[in-house]
Design a protein around this motif. Sequence first.
Motif, PDB file in Angstrom:
ATOM      1  N   UNK A 205       0.815  -1.124  -0.082  1.00 48.09           N
ATOM      2  CA  UNK A 205      -0.122   0.023  -0.057  1.00 48.09           C
ATOM      3  C   UNK A 205       0.742   1.313  -0.053  1.00 48.09           C
ATOM      4  N   UNK A 208       2.105   1.768  -3.541  1.00 46.16           N
ATOM      5  CA  UNK A 208       1.243   2.172  -4.396  1.00 46.16           C
ATOM      6  C   UNK A 208       0.828   3.600  -4.311  1.00 46.16           C
ATOM      7  N   UNK A 209       0.849   4.055  -2.899  1.00 42.44           N
ATOM      8  CA  UNK A 209       0.356   5.226  -2.344  1.00 42.44           C
ATOM      9  C   UNK A 209       1.437   6.245  -3.008  1.00 42.44           C
ATOM     10  N   UNK A 211       3.294   5.850  -5.795  1.00 43.89           N
ATOM     11  CA  UNK A 211       2.876   5.712  -7.252  1.00 43.89           C
ATOM     12  C   UNK A 211       1.797   6.758  -7.439  1.00 43.89           C
ATOM     13  N   UNK A 212       0.812   6.490  -6.911  1.00 41.74           N
ATOM     14  CA  UNK A 212      -0.539   7.100  -7.249  1.00 41.74           C
ATOM     15  C   UNK A 212      -0.513   8.493  -7.005  1.00 41.74           C
ATOM     16  N   UNK A 213      -0.150   9.128  -5.793  1.00 39.02           N
ATOM     17  CA  UNK A 213      -0.070  10.446  -5.244  1.00 39.02           C
ATOM     18  C   UNK A 213       0.773  10.896  -4.219  1.00 39.02           C
ATOM     19  N   UNK A 216      -0.214  13.203  -1.142  1.00 35.18           N
ATOM     20  CA  UNK A 216      -1.049  12.695  -0.152  1.00 35.18           C
ATOM     21  C   UNK A 216      -0.501  11.540   0.615  1.00 35.18           C
ATOM     22  N   UNK A 217       0.480  10.757  -0.047  1.00 34.32           N
ATOM     23  CA  UNK A 217       1.205   9.860   0.726  1.00 34.32           C
ATOM     24  C   UNK A 217       2.068  10.262   1.791  1.00 34.32           C
ATOM     25  N   UNK A 222       3.638   8.833   5.520  1.00 33.00           N
ATOM     26  CA  UNK A 222       4.896   8.076   4.817  1.00 33.00           C
ATOM     27  C   UNK A 222       5.834   8.771   4.430  1.00 33.00           C
TER      28      UNK A 222
ATOM     29  N   UNK B  93       5.170  14.834   6.916  1.00 33.09           N
ATOM     30  CA  UNK B  93       5.168  13.506   7.707  1.00 33.09           C
ATOM     31  C   UNK B  93       5.229  13.776   9.270  1.00 33.09           C
ATOM     32  N   UNK B 104      -7.565  17.020   0.389  1.00 37.34           N
ATOM     33  CA  UNK B 104      -7.130  18.040  -0.630  1.00 37.34           C
ATOM     34  C   UNK B 104      -8.381  18.581  -1.231  1.00 37.34           C
ATOM     35  N   UNK B 108      -7.045  13.686  -3.878  1.00 38.99           N
ATOM     36  CA  UNK B 108      -5.782  13.148  -4.014  1.00 38.99           C
ATOM     37  C   UNK B 108      -5.881  11.630  -3.210  1.00 38.99           C
ATOM     38  N   UNK B 109      -6.784  10.973  -4.081  1.00 35.15           N
ATOM     39  CA  UNK B 109      -6.773   9.570  -3.672  1.00 35.15           C
ATOM     40  C   UNK B 109      -5.718   8.688  -4.293  1.00 35.15           C
ATOM     41  N   UNK B 110      -5.625   7.711  -3.793  1.00 34.38           N
ATOM     42  CA  UNK B 110      -4.379   6.560  -4.757  1.00 34.38           C
ATOM     43  C   UNK B 110      -5.307   5.842  -5.712  1.00 34.38           C
ATOM     44  N   UNK B 111      -5.465   6.418  -6.927  1.00 39.73           N
ATOM     45  CA  UNK B 111      -6.463   6.080  -7.865  1.00 39.73           C
ATOM     46  C   UNK B 111      -6.391   4.688  -8.265  1.00 39.73           C
ATOM     47  N   UNK B 113      -5.876   2.025  -6.304  1.00 40.72           N
ATOM     48  CA  UNK B 113      -6.320   1.179  -5.181  1.00 40.72           C
ATOM     49  C   UNK B 113      -7.730   1.247  -5.046  1.00 40.72           C
ATOM     50  N   UNK B 124      -0.891   4.229   7.837  1.00 39.82           N
ATOM     51  CA  UNK B 124       0.588   4.219   7.693  1.00 39.82           C
ATOM     52  C   UNK B 124       1.378   4.546   9.070  1.00 39.82           C
ATOM     53  N   UNK B 184      -9.674   8.235   4.406  1.00 38.77           N
ATOM     54  CA  UNK B 184      -8.511   7.901   4.713  1.00 38.77           C
ATOM     55  C   UNK B 184      -7.840   8.870   5.564  1.00 38.77           C
TER      56      UNK B 184
END
Lengths: 354, 274
Positions: A205, A208-209, A211-213, A216-217, A222, B93, B104, B108-111, B113, B124, B184
């Motif tokens: 996860x 992929x986080x 990778x995708x954004x 936001x990660x 993270x 962080x 946001x 800003x989702x993890x598209x 997933x 996390x 999230x």
Amino acid sequence: MFYRETGQFRTSYAQDSQILPLRQDRIGMAFLLLAAIMIPFVANAYWLSAIMIPWLILSLVALGQNILMGYAGQLSLGSAGFMAVGAFSCYNFILRIDGIPFIVAVILSGVCAALVGIVFGLPSLRIRGLYLAVATLASQFFIVWSLDKFGWFKNYDPSGVITAQKIVIMGYTLDTPAQKYWVVLGIVAVLALLAKNMARGSVGRGWMAVRDMDVAAEVTGLSLLRTKLQAFAISSFYCGVGGALFAFAYLQTVEPSAFTIDLSFRILFMVIIGGLGTIIGSFLGAGFILLVPIFMNIFFHGLFGHAVDASIISASEQVLFGVMIISFMIFEPLGLARLWQLTKERLRLWPFKH
Amino acid sequence: MTAPIQHSTLQPTERAYPIGAPVLELDSISLRFGGVHALTNISFNVLEHEIRAIIGPNGAGKSSMLNVINGIYVPQEGTIKFRGNVLNGMTPTKAAAMGISRTFQNIALFKGMTVLDNIMAGRTLHSHATFLEVAFQAPRARREETESREIAEEIIEFLEIEHIRKTPVARLPYGLQKRVELGRALAARPSVLLLDEPMAGMNIEEKQDMCRSILDVNDHYGTTVVLIEHDMGVVMDISDRVVVLDYGKKIVDGTPDEVRSNQNVIDAYLGVAH
């Protein structure tokens, strides 16, 4: 009709998140593994050493590339370079440490490749996309060049082509294709399972986080630095182990010229055709890129072998292969793994529509 | 400077978590991008368990303000105090580690997933298992995975998105994506939640759903909420106190009623004859 979840109830989250929640999948996987183990009893030496062994090894490397590119979204072109690190580390470990078990040498080679991977992954913190691919290209050329340039890595062998040592496990020398195949199968199966576990858990996860954004990660807490370098390290570990096996179980020679940019590109194509961000796609993609040309070759030579000039045949094979890749990418850009997934979804309803 | 507190939606006695001491104190924050003064000398505070709105016309510096709070931008001047401690060298962080979550303006989702994975990705900070533990499915990795799943499921139920739990987020309509993003942010169990235009682009039903969710979060978990919003009706209904920015400057800070009747606010929104 046969492939559906009717009557299989999951009553806990642990059950729902297990690796193969469907009974049919578990049975299928057991059969597949059993078949893979039994292959040496039915296949001849050519099949084992020219098809099965390289397929498994390249699947492993493609899996490594997929972790980096498909899961963590970091475009890299250095996979053959990391394979070379693995191959030469393995050679040197066996050469310089007396009595080191083969499996330990292979794992240590992976660790060496992982360390090199971390170094070449550092640019990913600043640059992304195609620019990163260009930066990782440096690893490809630098590694192969330095293995050639500094004699120590080759044990000052003047020929440039070193014969790989024999694979010795627990005192037994494994030199038949079947024995090598089993060693490769065991390592690949275990590493594929570990990769699947990482991919479906918190580690995957995180990848992929990123990778995708990535912004936001970071906001979820993270660390981009750690996640990216971790992906580089694990990916390079897989490439390194793959490289060691490639040299020891397939080529039986250790030479820098086996790990050219050509191989890096082939691995890249395997991942793209197989399906980015899937474990099974790495196996399917490696199979496609490796096996389709071989089968085409056998088929066309059987068909026109006597009538047409051999060079024309092989040229047209290449053209045809290229056309296949292009049309495949147009019709199914998400790769072979997506086809497999669609088949499974259809099978749930088949043969009744509703 | 700081306005008295008045509850527009609930009487003080009804709140499960009464409003307490300041959580965030921003003191004379200035942020510049080259010659552009995004924020000039802004001070306000956010109290524990309150819903605090930041409003203002386009380009007023609202999003910059949120980005300063959670460390995406570092202001040239001014200090931020979190629970009395001055924060230096903030990063997103670090902010997350202190319990500040956010959503946001542009989703800003993890598209790639699923909804479930997106919400679990919000955990996390609570996953301590190393990659080796995860790879070998060590007890700690399994326990954390199940724990994350339980909390994710609780949030899914809370936001009423059970039916889409395993759908890839890219396939969802806008309103649901916004809700997943809120999910999230909640998964980390934040003490402060920053929402950047949670209702932008929504129709009236979606807005009402989102309002209810925000009020529920505040009421149920006691989460302090700082939100940016354009819809005046929404802001006036759900927030305890409102800061109004215009051209990077604070023009008013007070309860919804005070803000509504303030001449400066009316001028900023409707324009004024020069």
